[in-house]
Design an enzyme around this catalytic site. Structure first.
Site, mmCIF file in Angstrom:
data_model
loop_
_atom_site.group_PDB
_atom_site.id
_atom_site.type_symbol
_atom_site.label_atom_id
_atom_site.label_comp_id
_atom_site.label_asym_id
_atom_site.label_seq_id
_atom_site.Cartn_x
_atom_site.Cartn_y
_atom_site.Cartn_z
ATOM 1 N N SER A 40 -8.781 34.149 1.544
ATOM 2 C CA SER A 40 -8.333 35.164 2.504
ATOM 3 C C SER A 40 -8.717 34.804 3.934
ATOM 4 O O SER A 40 -9.738 34.147 4.164
ATOM 5 C CB SER A 40 -8.999 36.488 2.110
ATOM 6 O OG SER A 40 -8.975 37.396 3.178
ATOM 7 N N TYR A 46 -16.163 41.630 0.501
ATOM 8 C CA TYR A 46 -14.883 41.035 0.057
ATOM 9 C C TYR A 46 -14.786 39.591 0.568
ATOM 10 O O TYR A 46 -14.531 38.661 -0.203
ATOM 11 C CB TYR A 46 -13.717 41.883 0.572
ATOM 12 C CG TYR A 46 -12.371 41.232 0.381
ATOM 13 C CD1 TYR A 46 -11.850 41.006 -0.893
ATOM 14 C CD2 TYR A 46 -11.623 40.803 1.482
ATOM 15 C CE1 TYR A 46 -10.617 40.386 -1.060
ATOM 16 C CE2 TYR A 46 -10.387 40.191 1.323
ATOM 17 C CZ TYR A 46 -9.887 39.983 0.046
ATOM 18 O OH TYR A 46 -8.667 39.365 -0.121
HETATM 19 N N1 LIG Z 1 -2.124 41.029 0.312
HETATM 20 C C1 LIG Z 1 -2.797 40.406 1.281
HETATM 21 O O1 LIG Z 1 -2.543 40.588 2.485
HETATM 22 C C2 LIG Z 1 -3.894 39.425 0.942
HETATM 23 C C3 LIG Z 1 -4.549 38.776 2.006
HETATM 24 C C4 LIG Z 1 -5.563 37.868 1.691
HETATM 25 C C5 LIG Z 1 -5.897 37.601 0.376
HETATM 26 N N2 LIG Z 1 -5.260 38.266 -0.631
HETATM 27 C C6 LIG Z 1 -5.646 37.956 -2.005
HETATM 28 O O2 LIG Z 1 -4.478 37.644 -2.750
HETATM 29 C C7 LIG Z 1 -4.613 38.075 -4.105
HETATM 30 C C8 LIG Z 1 -3.467 38.994 -4.474
HETATM 31 O O3 LIG Z 1 -3.480 40.086 -3.568
HETATM 32 P P1 LIG Z 1 -2.469 41.286 -3.697
HETATM 33 O O4 LIG Z 1 -2.229 41.780 -2.323
HETATM 34 O O5 LIG Z 1 -1.336 40.917 -4.559
HETATM 35 O O6 LIG Z 1 -3.414 42.359 -4.422
HETATM 36 P P2 LIG Z 1 -3.086 43.337 -5.644
HETATM 37 O O7 LIG Z 1 -4.267 44.232 -5.751
HETATM 38 O O8 LIG Z 1 -1.753 43.954 -5.456
HETATM 39 O O9 LIG Z 1 -3.027 42.342 -6.874
HETATM 40 C C9 LIG Z 1 -4.154 41.957 -7.606
HETATM 41 C C10 LIG Z 1 -3.835 42.215 -9.066
HETATM 42 O O10 LIG Z 1 -4.930 41.732 -9.826
HETATM 43 C C11 LIG Z 1 -5.205 42.647 -10.855
HETATM 44 N N3 LIG Z 1 -6.622 42.483 -11.196
HETATM 45 C C12 LIG Z 1 -7.692 42.811 -10.441
HETATM 46 N N4 LIG Z 1 -8.815 42.519 -11.099
HETATM 47 C C13 LIG Z 1 -8.437 41.979 -12.276
HETATM 48 C C14 LIG Z 1 -9.143 41.468 -13.393
HETATM 49 N N5 LIG Z 1 -10.480 41.506 -13.461
HETATM 50 N N6 LIG Z 1 -8.432 40.968 -14.436
HETATM 51 C C15 LIG Z 1 -7.083 40.943 -14.403
HETATM 52 N N7 LIG Z 1 -6.365 41.444 -13.403
HETATM 53 C C16 LIG Z 1 -7.041 41.944 -12.337
HETATM 54 C C17 LIG Z 1 -4.880 44.008 -10.299
HETATM 55 O O11 LIG Z 1 -4.558 44.958 -11.309
HETATM 56 C C18 LIG Z 1 -3.676 43.704 -9.402
HETATM 57 O O12 LIG Z 1 -2.473 43.934 -10.074
HETATM 58 C C19 LIG Z 1 -5.982 38.736 -4.185
HETATM 59 O O13 LIG Z 1 -6.889 37.783 -4.641
HETATM 60 C C20 LIG Z 1 -6.281 39.112 -2.738
HETATM 61 O O14 LIG Z 1 -7.660 39.186 -2.510
HETATM 62 C C21 LIG Z 1 -4.262 39.174 -0.374
#
Ligand SMILES: NC(=O)c1ccc[n+]([C@@H]2O[C@H](COP(=O)([O-])OP(=O)(O)OC[C@H]3O[C@@H](n4cnc5c(N)ncnc54)[C@H](O)[C@@H]3O)[C@@H](O)[C@H]2O)c1
Length: 352
Positions: free
Chosen positions: A137, A162
């Site tokens: 991130s 985080y």
């Molecule tokens: N969306 C953004 O702007 C952004 C920015 C930087 C980093 N990220 C990273 O990208 C990744 C995806 O982000 P996103 O926005 O799609 O988030 P999101 O919360 O929509 O997706 C994460 C998914 O992982 C699942 N999950 C969480 N813990 C779990 C576990 N222990 N076992 C199985 N499933 C699990 C959740 O149910 C969810 O559906 C994450 O790692 C997030 O930290 C996202």
């Protein structure tokens, strides 16, 4: 499951990025196993609807999509699934996301982002996975002043738990890559927005409040900038990286012609738009497009938040030949089209 195909295992497949990536890879004819624990961090219905959308898309494309409900912190279940499906490419997106939530729920970040992440790495080593990619991130850059943020910048001062877990993922993955030769690519995503977005993030919160004529909290009195990156750009970059396992630099660093300190097949890459905008300008775009005024509640900076994100994007271009390119106004149009259709069953007519 499609025959004679490299299998791709995606964790967090019911999430915002995971579901969009799954559809993108189905479109490319790839064979995918999606896993997710469908947790209740935000509306579970949205996650289930994303899965339905993938299933419909998969049946139209006659793709090779399989979904398994699984928690990555359940080590035995993860090892069972790796044994069953033998993935050659693994993309770890499952995580406890959100900066503000980490102030009150630290245990969820340790459980999902550290223990869960380590289980996935162990399963990759045990099953000789060829290419491991994982979500990091922009938050790892903390309050760094130098912009744009470059992958070589110092990221030793996370300002939220985080961010600390995401930086830990990069360090833990590097040690696995170094010791076991696992090809690892950590992708630092910058504020992703678009259809099927996350309800805890600014684009969804702002849109909902503007439509419901409710006040929006604007932190740091609006003096915040974000490098908003459209979901299609993010998933196209991930798809490109999934086909290019990291390799060791040996005595030559791919990005800098100087001796490298890392001999591991390991890469860290920003995926951002490279064009940050003020939060107030983002709200203006939403107001103009929706033809409604936001009720703004200016307030202090939140603990754990950062004032600015801004990605240097030249390294992802050099590595994967890809540069995010969606113009913010076009991306917001596509996002609003989805939002109004999904939540209000309405067609969107841009007021531009
Ligand atoms: N969306 C953004 O702007 C952004 C920015 C930087 C980093 N990220 C990273 O990208 C990744 C995806 O982000 P996103 O926005 O799609 O988030 P999101 O919360 O929509 O997706 C994460 C998914 O992982 C699942 N999950 C969480 N813990 C779990 C576990 N222990 N076992 C199985 N499933 C699990 C959740 O149910 C969810 O559906 C994450 O790692 C997030 O930290 C996202």
């Amino acid at each position: 499951m499609l025959k004679n195909q490299k299998k791709i295992l995606i964790t967090g497949a019911a999430g915002f990025i995971g579901s969009a990536l799954s559809k993108n890879l189905i479109k490319e004819g790839k064979s995918i196993v999606g896993i997710d624990n469908l947790n209740l961090y935000y509306d579970k219905k949205l996650k289930l609807d994303r899965l339905k959308d993938i299933e419909i898309f998969n049946s139209i494309k006659k793709g090779g999509w399989i979904f398994e409900k699984c928690d990555i912190s359940d080590r035995n279940h993860i090892f069972e699934l790796f044994k069953k499906y033998k993935p050659t490419i693994v993309i770890n997106l499952a995580a406890q996301a959100g900066v503000r939530y980490s102030l009150k729920n630290p245990e969820s970040y340790i459980q999902n982002n550290i223990i869960g992440f380590s289980n996935i790495l162990d399963a990759c080593i045990k099953n000789k996975v060829e290419n491991f990619l994982f979500a990091s991130s922009s938050s790892v850059y903390g309050s760094n002043k130098k912009v744009p943020f470059n992958e070589d910048d110092c990221v030793d001062h996370p300002v939220s738990l985080y961010a600390a877990t995401k930086r830990s993922n990069e360090l833990i993955a590097h040690s696995y890559s170094h010791n076991y030769g696992l090809a690892c690519t950590g992708l630092r995503f910058f504020t992703v927005y678009g259809p099927w977005g996350r309800p805890d993030m600014a684009p969804m919160i702002f849109t909902k409040s503007i439509l419901e004529k409710k006040p929006i909290d604007i932190y740091n009195f609006g003096k915040m900038q974000r490098d908003f990156t459209f979901i299609d750009d993010i998933v196209n970059c991930i798809s490109a990286c999934s086909e290019k396992p990291a390799f060791a630099d040996l005595e030559f660093d791919f990005f800098n012609p100087k001796p490298s300190v890392s001999f591991a097949p390991f890469r860290i890459l920003n995926i951002g738009n490279g064009n940050p905008i003020e939060l107030l300008d983002f709200i203006n775009i939403l107001e103009e497009k929706l033809g409604l005024k936001a009720i703004k509640n200016f307030t202090n900076m939140q603990r754990g938040d950062v004032k600015k994100t801004f990605a240097e994007t030249s390294n992802i271009y050099k590595w994967a030949g890809f540069k995010p390119k969606t113009n913010l106004k076009i991306g917001v149009d596509i996002f609003l089209q989805w939002y109004l259709n999904y939540y209000h069953n309405k067609k969107f007519v841009s007021s531009f």
